[in-house]
Structure formats: C-alpha cells, structure tokens
Design a protein around this motif. Structure first.
Motif, PDB file in Angstrom:
ATOM      1  N   TYR A  58       0.933  -1.159  -0.162  1.00 32.76           N
ATOM      2  CA  TYR A  58       0.031   0.057  -0.072  1.00 32.76           C
ATOM      3  C   TYR A  58       1.057   1.260  -0.117  1.00 32.76           C
ATOM      4  O   TYR A  58       2.173   1.087   0.709  1.00 32.76           O
ATOM      5  CB  TYR A  58      -1.025   0.047   1.204  1.00 32.76           C
ATOM      6  CG  TYR A  58      -1.815  -1.335   1.291  1.00 32.76           C
ATOM      7  CD1 TYR A  58      -2.876  -1.449   0.652  1.00 32.76           C
ATOM      8  CD2 TYR A  58      -1.342  -2.264   2.283  1.00 32.76           C
ATOM      9  CE1 TYR A  58      -3.789  -2.351   0.661  1.00 32.76           C
ATOM     10  CE2 TYR A  58      -1.919  -3.585   2.305  1.00 32.76           C
ATOM     11  CZ  TYR A  58      -3.505  -3.439   1.924  1.00 32.76           C
ATOM     12  OH  TYR A  58      -3.988  -4.810   1.867  1.00 32.76           O
ATOM     13  N   SER A  59       0.170   2.299  -0.587  1.00 29.48           N
ATOM     14  CA  SER A  59       0.767   3.742  -0.418  1.00 29.48           C
ATOM     15  C   SER A  59      -0.266   4.489  -0.016  1.00 29.48           C
ATOM     16  O   SER A  59      -1.371   4.208   0.031  1.00 29.48           O
ATOM     17  CB  SER A  59       1.427   3.940  -1.591  1.00 29.48           C
ATOM     18  OG  SER A  59       0.367   4.312  -2.563  1.00 29.48           O
ATOM     19  N   VAL A  60       0.250   5.707   0.559  1.00 32.70           N
ATOM     20  CA  VAL A  60      -0.669   6.750   1.353  1.00 32.70           C
ATOM     21  C   VAL A  60      -0.435   7.927   0.396  1.00 32.70           C
ATOM     22  O   VAL A  60       0.665   8.447   0.255  1.00 32.70           O
ATOM     23  CB  VAL A  60      -0.259   6.984   2.738  1.00 32.70           C
ATOM     24  CG1 VAL A  60      -1.195   8.254   3.207  1.00 32.70           C
ATOM     25  CG2 VAL A  60      -0.221   5.726   3.533  1.00 32.70           C
ATOM     26  N   THR A  61      -1.575   8.375  -0.076  1.00 35.40           N
ATOM     27  CA  THR A  61      -1.567   9.777  -0.853  1.00 35.40           C
ATOM     28  C   THR A  61      -2.221  10.904   0.133  1.00 35.40           C
ATOM     29  O   THR A  61      -3.202  10.561   0.834  1.00 35.40           O
ATOM     30  CB  THR A  61      -2.688   9.600  -2.206  1.00 35.40           C
ATOM     31  OG1 THR A  61      -1.939   8.902  -3.027  1.00 35.40           O
ATOM     32  CG2 THR A  61      -2.704  11.025  -2.635  1.00 35.40           C
ATOM     33  N   ALA A  62      -1.571  11.837   0.144  1.00 36.37           N
ATOM     34  CA  ALA A  62      -2.080  12.897   1.293  1.00 36.37           C
ATOM     35  C   ALA A  62      -2.871  13.977   0.476  1.00 36.37           C
ATOM     36  O   ALA A  62      -2.284  14.392  -0.823  1.00 36.37           O
ATOM     37  CB  ALA A  62      -1.063  13.677   1.820  1.00 36.37           C
ATOM     38  N   PRO A  71       1.257  11.925  -3.606  1.00 39.85           N
ATOM     39  CA  PRO A  71       1.212  10.603  -3.680  1.00 39.85           C
ATOM     40  C   PRO A  71       2.675  10.062  -2.804  1.00 39.85           C
ATOM     41  O   PRO A  71       3.524  10.679  -2.406  1.00 39.85           O
ATOM     42  CB  PRO A  71       1.409  10.292  -4.983  1.00 39.85           C
ATOM     43  CG  PRO A  71       1.967  11.167  -5.623  1.00 39.85           C
ATOM     44  CD  PRO A  71       1.669  12.501  -4.820  1.00 39.85           C
ATOM     45  N   ASP A  72       2.461   8.810  -2.074  1.00 42.44           N
ATOM     46  CA  ASP A  72       3.597   8.158  -1.451  1.00 42.44           C
ATOM     47  C   ASP A  72       4.110   9.010  -0.234  1.00 42.44           C
ATOM     48  O   ASP A  72       5.406   9.156   0.029  1.00 42.44           O
ATOM     49  CB  ASP A  72       4.900   7.974  -2.370  1.00 42.44           C
ATOM     50  CG  ASP A  72       4.554   6.817  -3.579  1.00 42.44           C
ATOM     51  OD1 ASP A  72       3.924   6.037  -3.227  1.00 42.44           O
ATOM     52  OD2 ASP A  72       5.326   7.296  -4.481  1.00 42.44           O
ATOM     53  N   TYR A  73       3.060   9.508   0.366  1.00 42.95           N
ATOM     54  CA  TYR A  73       3.393  10.310   1.681  1.00 42.95           C
ATOM     55  C   TYR A  73       4.102   9.834   2.558  1.00 42.95           C
ATOM     56  O   TYR A  73       4.703  10.632   3.420  1.00 42.95           O
ATOM     57  CB  TYR A  73       1.973  11.107   2.051  1.00 42.95           C
ATOM     58  CG  TYR A  73       1.771  11.881   3.131  1.00 42.95           C
ATOM     59  CD1 TYR A  73       2.652  13.251   2.686  1.00 42.95           C
ATOM     60  CD2 TYR A  73       1.486  11.907   4.373  1.00 42.95           C
ATOM     61  CE1 TYR A  73       2.876  14.159   3.637  1.00 42.95           C
ATOM     62  CE2 TYR A  73       1.521  12.853   5.263  1.00 42.95           C
ATOM     63  CZ  TYR A  73       1.917  14.090   4.837  1.00 42.95           C
ATOM     64  OH  TYR A  73       2.206  15.108   5.883  1.00 42.95           O
ATOM     65  N   LEU A  84       4.132   2.750  10.942  1.00 45.03           N
ATOM     66  CA  LEU A  84       2.969   3.313  10.148  1.00 45.03           C
ATOM     67  C   LEU A  84       2.198   2.008   9.592  1.00 45.03           C
ATOM     68  O   LEU A  84       1.022   1.996   9.707  1.00 45.03           O
ATOM     69  CB  LEU A  84       3.739   4.074   8.893  1.00 45.03           C
ATOM     70  CG  LEU A  84       3.853   5.406   8.936  1.00 45.03           C
ATOM     71  CD1 LEU A  84       4.283   5.965   7.586  1.00 45.03           C
ATOM     72  CD2 LEU A  84       2.539   6.288   9.544  1.00 45.03           C
ATOM     73  N   ARG A  85       2.788   1.050   9.352  1.00 42.54           N
ATOM     74  CA  ARG A  85       2.419  -0.258   8.646  1.00 42.54           C
ATOM     75  C   ARG A  85       1.408  -0.672   9.874  1.00 42.54           C
ATOM     76  O   ARG A  85       0.358  -1.270   9.514  1.00 42.54           O
ATOM     77  CB  ARG A  85       3.235  -0.917   8.377  1.00 42.54           C
ATOM     78  CG  ARG A  85       2.515  -2.333   7.438  1.00 42.54           C
ATOM     79  CD  ARG A  85       3.959  -3.240   6.797  1.00 42.54           C
ATOM     80  NE  ARG A  85       3.285  -4.389   6.674  1.00 42.54           N
ATOM     81  CZ  ARG A  85       2.946  -5.020   5.591  1.00 42.54           C
ATOM     82  NH1 ARG A  85       2.583  -4.116   4.655  1.00 42.54           N
ATOM     83  NH2 ARG A  85       2.433  -6.199   5.328  1.00 42.54           N
ATOM     84  N   GLU A 121      -5.571   8.961   1.670  1.00 43.82           N
ATOM     85  CA  GLU A 121      -6.048   7.908   1.154  1.00 43.82           C
ATOM     86  C   GLU A 121      -5.135   6.859   0.950  1.00 43.82           C
ATOM     87  O   GLU A 121      -3.975   7.025   0.513  1.00 43.82           O
ATOM     88  CB  GLU A 121      -6.473   8.333  -0.544  1.00 43.82           C
ATOM     89  CG  GLU A 121      -7.517   9.387  -0.846  1.00 43.82           C
ATOM     90  CD  GLU A 121      -7.761   9.964  -1.772  1.00 43.82           C
ATOM     91  OE1 GLU A 121      -8.618  10.940  -2.085  1.00 43.82           O
ATOM     92  OE2 GLU A 121      -6.974   9.594  -2.912  1.00 43.82           O
ATOM     93  N   LEU A 122      -5.649   5.495   1.303  1.00 40.92           N
ATOM     94  CA  LEU A 122      -4.705   4.424   1.373  1.00 40.92           C
ATOM     95  C   LEU A 122      -5.128   3.757  -0.247  1.00 40.92           C
ATOM     96  O   LEU A 122      -5.987   3.245  -0.321  1.00 40.92           O
ATOM     97  CB  LEU A 122      -5.111   3.717   2.395  1.00 40.92           C
ATOM     98  CG  LEU A 122      -4.197   2.394   2.694  1.00 40.92           C
ATOM     99  CD1 LEU A 122      -2.787   2.946   3.202  1.00 40.92           C
ATOM    100  CD2 LEU A 122      -4.775   1.594   3.717  1.00 40.92           C
ATOM    101  N   ILE A 123      -3.717   3.491  -0.767  1.00 43.69           N
ATOM    102  CA  ILE A 123      -3.961   2.854  -2.272  1.00 43.69           C
ATOM    103  C   ILE A 123      -3.193   1.733  -2.059  1.00 43.69           C
ATOM    104  O   ILE A 123      -2.233   1.093  -1.671  1.00 43.69           O
ATOM    105  CB  ILE A 123      -3.255   3.916  -3.068  1.00 43.69           C
ATOM    106  CG1 ILE A 123      -3.371   5.408  -2.966  1.00 43.69           C
ATOM    107  CG2 ILE A 123      -3.381   3.549  -4.526  1.00 43.69           C
ATOM    108  CD1 ILE A 123      -4.764   5.734  -3.364  1.00 43.69           C
ATOM    109  N   ASP A 124      -4.024   0.749  -2.752  1.00 44.24           N
ATOM    110  CA  ASP A 124      -3.551  -0.819  -2.906  1.00 44.24           C
ATOM    111  C   ASP A 124      -2.676  -0.580  -4.293  1.00 44.24           C
ATOM    112  O   ASP A 124      -3.668  -0.237  -5.150  1.00 44.24           O
ATOM    113  CB  ASP A 124      -4.678  -1.572  -3.024  1.00 44.24           C
ATOM    114  CG  ASP A 124      -4.394  -3.144  -3.161  1.00 44.24           C
ATOM    115  OD1 ASP A 124      -3.340  -3.238  -3.971  1.00 44.24           O
ATOM    116  OD2 ASP A 124      -5.164  -3.942  -2.876  1.00 44.24           O
ATOM    117  N   THR A 125      -1.481  -0.804  -4.192  1.00 45.88           N
ATOM    118  CA  THR A 125      -0.774  -0.629  -5.443  1.00 45.88           C
ATOM    119  C   THR A 125      -1.024  -1.516  -6.705  1.00 45.88           C
ATOM    120  O   THR A 125      -0.950  -1.462  -7.920  1.00 45.88           O
ATOM    121  CB  THR A 125       0.651  -0.810  -5.222  1.00 45.88           C
ATOM    122  OG1 THR A 125       0.823  -2.108  -4.761  1.00 45.88           O
ATOM    123  CG2 THR A 125       1.116   0.205  -4.280  1.00 45.88           C
TER     124      THR A 125
END
Lengths: 150, 322
Positions: A58-62, A71-73, A84-85, A121-125
């Motif tokens: 996952y990555s986090v978009t602020a 992206p990749d905050y 964080l994880r 926003e939590l993004i599933d890659t």
C-alpha cells in the motif's frame, strides 16, 4: 580432568536452562506474538499464498486543503515504516478500525510537513503474484481517512 | 543426573566461549550503531504520540517502580491510570551505556560486569524501539545469549582481563578447559533448534503443506522486493519451480535442524546451509538476520579448528625445513 560434581551452582544453572528452554518451547509453539519478547514465536513468512493473490502493498496519498495531492506520503514523513504499517496502514486496509479509531491512528501524520493534509487515501498498488512473477494491475483506493490535525 | 551433569557442565574450551563473546558483541554493536542507526530510531520514537506507546510485558516490569500502564491508554483496559513512558533522553543515555559496555565486553575488560550491563542495556533499548506496535525477530536470541555469556567464563581468554592476570602471573592458557564454559553454548544451540522448530510449526499451522506451493515465496519475494527496492528479488520471483524447491528445502532445514544439536558432526552440513539461507534472505528480502549469522559461532568448535589449522601449518613448515 575430573567431571563436575553437582553443586549449588550447577543446580541454579540447571534451573535456568530448564526455564529458558521451557518458556521458549511454550511460546514458540503457542504463537504468542511479541508481548513476551525476547521469548517469541517465529511465524515469519508463514502464511501460504496462492496464484493471483494481491500483495499487501500500500501507499498513502495525502490530500491538502487546496485539493493538491501528494502520493507516497509515507516516504515523505519521518515516522518509521513498520510503525506506520502496524498502526495505520494494515488496520485500515483490513477494515479493523472504525472511523474514529482510524482518525486517531492517522494523527501520526499530523505536523510532519509544513502544511498538514486534510485527508489521507490508502492505495492498494494492485500488484499480485503470478506463476512467472509479479503481475501489475490497476491501483485501487481501499480506505479514506479525514484528518483533523490540531 | 550423571548424564545431565556431564552434558552441561563438563569442562569445555574457554577459547570457544571467548570467540563467541567477541563475535556476538562486535556484531551487535555494528548491527545497532552502524546498520540500524538506533540513535536516530530512538529520536524518531521519542517524537511519536503517547497513543502509539504499547510496551511489552517485560519492559513494563522494568518500569514498575514508576508505573505499570502506558500513557494514552486512557484507563480503558485498566492500565492507564498509573502510566510511565521513558523520555527519549533517558533512552539515549541507556544507549550510550549500551555502546560503552559493548566495547568493554568485546575487548574483555571487566568482562562479566560489562556483559551483564551490555545485555541489560541492549534489552532496554530494543524494548523501547519495539514499544510502538512493531517488533522484529533477529535480536531476541542475541539478548538472551549476551545475558548467558555474562553468567559464563567468557572473559577468561582473549581479554584485557587475562592480560591483567598475566601481569600477576596468573594468566589462563588459551587451550585451557574450564567448568561452566560449555553450558551457555549448548543452551543456545537448543534455543536455536527451538526457534527453527517454531518457524517450521508456524508454517505448518498457518499454511499447511500448501505452504510449499512455490507461490508463497514468490509472493514474499515480490512484496519485499518492491517494498525495499530489491530488483533481484522481483527477478528471482519469476522462477516458479526453483522457488518451490527452495521452499521444500527451507521446511526440511527448519524441521530437522535439531538433529545438528543431537549429532554435532551434522554441523558441517547444516551450518553452511543455514549461513547461505540467512545471507540470501538478506540479499533478496533485505531482512537483516546478522545477529543469527553471528550466533552461528556457537556451533563452531573453535579450539578444534584452531588446533587443526595449527597442526597443518606446523606440518607444512616442517616439510619446508626438510
């Protein structure tokens, strides 16, 4: 050299040996996770995976007040990756937190940049495993948290 | 009782445990100071919100005089009313003690005391770093090993202490045996067998025999490869059959490692395989099990190895003289 006789010191060390091996054996086979560190179980990479299974990647978009997105905050801020994880990313991705708890967990993102985001926003890659290696799919938003930084 | 006493307490080479002491201390210091940068890790955690502070049981016991619960628990679980969280400055002080005592333990100065302080401060610093909802496996066995070394004659040779004894005419010979020089090593050998059995059991419990389907390790290779930027792991993940065989090998290795402790001659098979396994895990998955690699020193009969190479070099020099 003569073998040792069994004195008080031998008895004390014997008790220590039995205790250490006993505790490790008990914890190692009862899957108690972490709370008894340094006596722990060892389930690293222990869950079976199947062809086509999506990675927990996952990555986090602020999202900021003016609508801009970063992206990749998670790579921008100082908080260590694993914290964080464990505290934010996985509980939200697995829907283990309600909205209030998620907002609370997300406070770790406050005050880490000049301007704090208003939404995360939590993004599933979208990567999954295939017979011939990584299969790259479409990223998906799996969770959104409104952030109220003080 | 005779067998028990002979097995654990018969005199063993002091050189073996001295080398284990040096390897463990140097590796732990390098791992924490230069590789994981614990100074920065402590500072990062000191800035975190109280709500993230969730220390382990033993760490809370250490602070028992000051409080049992943890800040921010709010009393919901009954632990928040009497809370204590050490300050970052205090943990940095403990970290300084950790470094100084580690250097002293490595060179063998006041060995027993410095090992005890080293083990305790390592436990303290590591527990603090793991007190925020996340922990890792590599250091657990090392904390226990360092504590056991403090209870053993690990500073009898290859130490400043022995140099000081030599000045008084009481030096201990490098080839000497000593009572209580073997139990800590044997104990950690069994501890290792239990760790691997735990890993083996976990795979059977969570994954069953299906764990060895090839996709499991492909999945972890891709995930950690992408996460840590290991292009090699992602590349290797395309070889399904090779990885499937590797998974079978891992299960056999972890499930039978205890045989190496029962039959020490097997060490010459298991130790190279284990070293290759942990080194490849680091190269591919970036999981740094350096402490386990260092702890493999407990399986090496150092004095026998030194004697073997000593005799060989003696024979070679004799042949040269002829």
């Amino acid at each position: 050299m003569r073998p040792m006789s069994f004195g008080i010191k031998s008895f004390a060390i014997s008790c220590l040996i039995v205790t250490i091996l006993g505790v490790q054996a008990y914890i190692g086979f009862t899957r108690i996770r972490g709370t008894t560190w340094p006596f722990v179980s060892y389930p690293m990479y222990a869950w079976a995976k199947q062809e086509g299974e999506r990675l927990e990647d996952y990555s986090v978009t602020a999202v900021f007040a003016d609508g801009t997105e970063l992206p990749d905050y998670e790579r921008v801020i100082d908080t260590p990756f694993w914290i964080l994880r464990e505290n934010f990313v996985l509980p939200i991705a697995r829907q283990e937190l309600d909205a209030d708890a998620a907002r609370e967990a997300a406070r770790v993102f406050c005050g880490q940049t000049a301007e704090s985001p208003v939404r995360l926003e939590l993004i599933d890659t979208g990567v999954s495993v295939g017979r011939h290696g990584a299969v790259y799919g479409e990223p998906q938003t799996v969770g959104t948290v409104d952030l109220a930084c003080r | 009782m005779n067998f028990w006493t002979r097995y654990w307490f018969d005199p063993r080479p002091v050189l073996d445990i001295a080398i284990v002491r040096i390897v463990c201390c140097v590796t732990t210091l390098y791992f924490c100071v230069a590789f994981l940068h614990y100074h920065a890790e402590i500072l990062d955690r000191a800035l975190l919100d109280d709500t993230l502070y969730r220390p382990f049981l033993l760490f809370r016991l250490v602070h028992l005089p000051f409080g049992w619960g943890y800040s921010g628990s709010g009393g919901a679980d009954g632990l928040g009313t009497w809370a204590f969280r050490p300050s970052g400055d205090f943990v940095l002080l403990a970290y300084s003690v950790f470094i100084v005592s580690g250097v002293m333990a490595a060179i063998g100065l006041l060995t027993r005391t410095s090992l005890l302080v080293f083990a305790a401060s390592y436990f303290y610093v590591e527990s603090y770093i793991f007190a925020y909802g996340d922990f890792h496996h590599p250091s657990a066995a090392m904390v226990i090993m360092l504590g056991l070394l403090a209870l053993s004659p690990a500073g009898q040779v290859l130490s400043v202490d022995n140099v000081l004894r030599a000045r008084r005419g009481a030096a201990i010979d490098l080839h000497a045996d000593a009572p209580f020089a073997g139990w800590a090593i044997r104990l950690m050998q069994w501890f290792f067998a239990l760790m691997y059995l735990s890993a083996f059991y976990s795979k059977l419990h969570f994954g069953g025999l299906d764990w060895m389907n090839g996709y499991t390790l492909q999945y972890y290779l891709i995930q950690d490869g992408l996460r840590w930027g290991s292009g090699l792991a992602v590349w290797v993940a395309q070889f399904h059959w090779l990885i499937l065989l590797g998974q079978i090998g891992v299960m056999v290795f972890q499930g039978t490692f205890f045989l190496e402790v029962l039959f020490p001659r097997l060490r010459w098979i298991y130790i190279p395989i284990g070293l290759c396994l942990h080194i490849s895990i680091y190269i591919l998955l970036h999981a740094p099990f350096f402490t386990w690699i260092a702890l493999y020193s407990i399986f090496i009969p150092w004095r026998d190895v030194a004697d073997y190479f000593g005799h060989r070099s003696g024979r070679i020099s004799q042949a040269g003289e002829l």
